[in-house]
Motif scaffolding. Structure first.
Motif, PDB file in Angstrom:
ATOM      1  N   LYS A 266       0.832  -1.211   0.000  1.00 24.24           N
ATOM      2  CA  LYS A 266       0.000   0.000   0.000  1.00 24.24           C
ATOM      3  C   LYS A 266       0.867   1.262   0.000  1.00 24.24           C
ATOM      4  CE  LYS A 266      -2.475   0.927   3.691  1.00 24.24           C
ATOM      5  NZ  LYS A 266      -3.586   0.891   4.680  1.00 24.24           N
ATOM      6  N   ASP A 267       1.926   1.268   0.806  1.00 25.22           N
ATOM      7  CA  ASP A 267       2.839   2.419   0.858  1.00 25.22           C
ATOM      8  C   ASP A 267       3.523   2.644  -0.494  1.00 25.22           C
ATOM      9  OD1 ASP A 267       2.212   2.900   3.477  1.00 25.22           O
ATOM     10  OD2 ASP A 267       3.957   1.832   4.308  1.00 25.22           O
ATOM     11  N   ALA A 268       3.866   1.534  -1.157  1.00 27.99           N
ATOM     12  CA  ALA A 268       4.519   1.633  -2.466  1.00 27.99           C
ATOM     13  C   ALA A 268       3.562   2.210  -3.514  1.00 27.99           C
ATOM     14  CB  ALA A 268       5.018   0.262  -2.907  1.00 27.99           C
ATOM     15  N   VAL A 269       2.285   1.830  -3.413  1.00 29.05           N
ATOM     16  CA  VAL A 269       1.272   2.370  -4.334  1.00 29.05           C
ATOM     17  C   VAL A 269       1.102   3.870  -4.096  1.00 29.05           C
ATOM     18  CG1 VAL A 269      -1.175   2.338  -4.973  1.00 29.05           C
ATOM     19  CG2 VAL A 269       0.042   0.182  -4.604  1.00 29.05           C
ATOM     20  N   ARG A 270       1.068   4.277  -2.828  1.00 34.38           N
ATOM     21  CA  ARG A 270       0.953   5.710  -2.495  1.00 34.38           C
ATOM     22  C   ARG A 270       2.129   6.499  -3.069  1.00 34.38           C
ATOM     23  NH1 ARG A 270      -2.996   6.875   1.155  1.00 34.38           N
ATOM     24  NH2 ARG A 270      -3.675   5.194   2.549  1.00 34.38           N
ATOM     25  N   LEU A 271       3.317   5.906  -2.973  1.00 36.69           N
ATOM     26  CA  LEU A 271       4.517   6.562  -3.493  1.00 36.69           C
ATOM     27  C   LEU A 271       4.419   6.728  -5.013  1.00 36.69           C
ATOM     28  CD1 LEU A 271       7.285   7.679  -2.610  1.00 36.69           C
ATOM     29  CD2 LEU A 271       8.250   5.422  -3.096  1.00 36.69           C
ATOM     30  N   ALA A 272       3.899   5.700  -5.686  1.00 42.53           N
ATOM     31  CA  ALA A 272       3.719   5.765  -7.134  1.00 42.53           C
ATOM     32  C   ALA A 272       2.722   6.863  -7.512  1.00 42.53           C
ATOM     33  CB  ALA A 272       3.242   4.414  -7.671  1.00 42.53           C
ATOM     34  N   LEU A 273       1.688   7.029  -6.691  1.00 39.90           N
ATOM     35  CA  LEU A 273       0.662   8.047  -6.954  1.00 39.90           C
ATOM     36  C   LEU A 273       1.207   9.460  -6.779  1.00 39.90           C
ATOM     37  CD1 LEU A 273      -2.433   6.374  -5.242  1.00 39.90           C
ATOM     38  CD2 LEU A 273      -2.114   6.791  -7.685  1.00 39.90           C
ATOM     39  N   LYS A 274       2.135   9.622  -5.833  1.00 39.16           N
ATOM     40  CA  LYS A 274       2.717  10.954  -5.614  1.00 39.16           C
ATOM     41  C   LYS A 274       3.448  11.448  -6.860  1.00 39.16           C
ATOM     42  CE  LYS A 274       3.141  11.179  -0.601  1.00 39.16           C
ATOM     43  NZ  LYS A 274       4.052  11.276   0.571  1.00 39.16           N
ATOM     44  N   GLY A 275       3.960  10.518  -7.637  1.00 40.24           N
ATOM     45  CA  GLY A 275       4.620  10.881  -8.881  1.00 40.24           C
ATOM     46  C   GLY A 275       3.664  11.464  -9.908  1.00 40.24           C
TER      47      GLY A 275
END
Length: 312
Positions: A266-275
Motif C-alpha cells: 500500500k505504501d509503495a502504491v501511495r509513493l507511485a501516486l505521488k509521482g
C-alpha cells in the motif's frame, strides 16, 4: 491546476479586491449616466459589464473568505470549492450579459440613434484607466485561483470594451458613423461570450468530480499495477478536490503470497501516486482470494446501474 502555488498574502489580496470593488462601483455610475446623456449603447454596455466586474469581485472576495475555513464534519474536504462555485456564478453571469448585449446591439443596428462622440470618448478613457488599475490589482492572484481569474477576466474584457468604445467615439466624431456604436457593442459581446464559454469548462469539470485535465488516468493505473505485490487495481476514482489537490480512491488487489506485506504494498502504491501529483489517496486493500467479483476499472456500478442490468 495542481501545479499552482499561492504567493499572495490573503489579507493583502483582500485589500486589493476591496479597492477594486470600490473603483468599479464608482465607474459604473459614471458610465451609466454618461451613456444615457450621450445616447451610446456601447458605453451603457461597458457600464453593465463594469457592474458585473464589481459583483464578480464581491463574490470572489466572499468566496476567498469562505475557502479559508478549516474542514469540519459538514465539509470534510474543507471549503476550498467555494471559490469554484464563485467562478461558475461569475462566468454564467458573463454569458447572460453577453447574450443580452448581442440582442441590444442587433436592435440598435436595425434602429440607429444619435451618439455624442466626445462624451463617449472621455468617459470611456476614464473607464479604461480604472479597468487597467483593477486588472493590475487582481493579476497576481489570478494565477492561483480560478475564482480570482474569473474576476480578472471580467476586467480585461471590460478594458478591451473601453478601447472599443473610444474607437467608436472617434469614428462617430470624424465620419458621423453612428452604426459603429452597436457594432462595437456586438464585438464586446462576442469577446465576452468566447472568453466565458472557454473558461467555464474547467470549472464545470471540477464541480462534476472530473479527473484532472493534466493527469493520464491510464498511466496512473498502469503505475499502480506495476508495483511489486499488486495483482490488479479496480474501482478507481480520480478527481480534483480543488485547484491545488488531486485525489484517488481505489481497490488494490494484493497478489497471493504477499498478503503479509500488504501495508508495504500500500505504501509503495501511495509513493507511485505521488509521482502523478496525487495529494490524497484512499486505498482499499483486497487479498486475491476475496477480491470483488463485479469489477470495473473506473468507478463502480451504482444501485441504478445494477437495477438496469438486472432488468435485462
Amino acid at each position: 491546476m495542481a501545479g499552482h502555488h499561492h504567493h499572495v498574502d490573503p489579507s493583502a489580496g483582500d485589500r486589493r479586491i476591496a479597492a477594486a470593488v470600490g473603483v468599479n462601483l464608482l465607474l459604473t455610475v459614471a458610465q451609466i449616466v454618461g451613456g444615457i446623456l450621450s445616447g451610446s449603447l456601447a458605453l451603457i454596455a461597458d457600464a453593465i459589464h463594469n457592474l458585473s466586474d464589481a459583483l464578480a469581485l464581491v463574490i470572489a472576495f466572499g468566496a476567498r473568505k469562505i475557502a479559508r475555513r478549516p474542514a469540519d464534519k459538514a465539509m470534510t474536504f474543507g471549503y476550498a470549492r467555494a471559490e469554484v462555485v464563485a467562478a461558475l456564478i461569475n462566468y454564467t453571469t458573463l454569458i447572460v450579459i453577453g447574450v443580452w448585449l448581442v440582442y441590444e446591439g442587433v436592435s440598435r443596428l436595425i434602429s440607429p440613434e444619435g451618439v455624442d462622440g466626445w462624451l463617449v470618448i472621455w468617459i470611456a478613457a476614464i473607464a479604461l484607466v480604472i479597468d487597467l488599475i483593477t486588472a493590475a490589482l487582481t493579476y497576481a492572484m489570478s494565477k492561483d485561483s480560478m475564482n480570482i481569474r474569473a474576476a480578472f477576466l471580467h476586467n480585461v474584457s471590460d478594458a478591451l470594451g473601453s478601447v472599443g468604445v473610444i474607437v467608436a467615439g472617434v469614428l462617430i466624431l470624424t465620419f458621423g458613423w453612428t452604426w459603429v456604436d452597436p457594432v462595437v457593442t456586438l464585438a464586446i459581446a462576442g469577446y465576452i461570450l468566447w472568453q466565458s464559454l472557454t473558461e467555464i469548462g474547467p470549472v464545470i469539470r471540477l464541480l462534476m468530480l472530473g479527473s484532472p485535465v493534466e493527469s493520464d488516468a491510464d498511466a496512473i493505473v498502469a503505475d499502480m499495477r506495476a508495483v511489486d505485490g499488486v495483482q490488479d487495481v479496480h474501482h478507481v476514482h480520480l478527481w480534483m478536490i480543488d485547484e491545488g489537490r488531486n485525489a484517488v480512491d481505489a481497490h488494490v488487489v494484493v497478489t497471493e503470497g504477499d498478503w503479509d506485506r500488504a501495508d508495504a504494498v500500500k505504501d509503495a502504491v501511495r509513493l507511485a501516486l505521488k509521482g502523478h501529483d496525487i495529494s490524497h489517496a484512499t486505498l482499499e486493500i483486497e487479498c486475491s482470494r476475496h477480491a470483488c467479483h463485479d469489477r470495473q476499472l473506473f468507478g463502480e456500478k451504482t444501485a441504478v446501474h445494477a437495477a438496469h442490468n438486472h432488468s435485462h
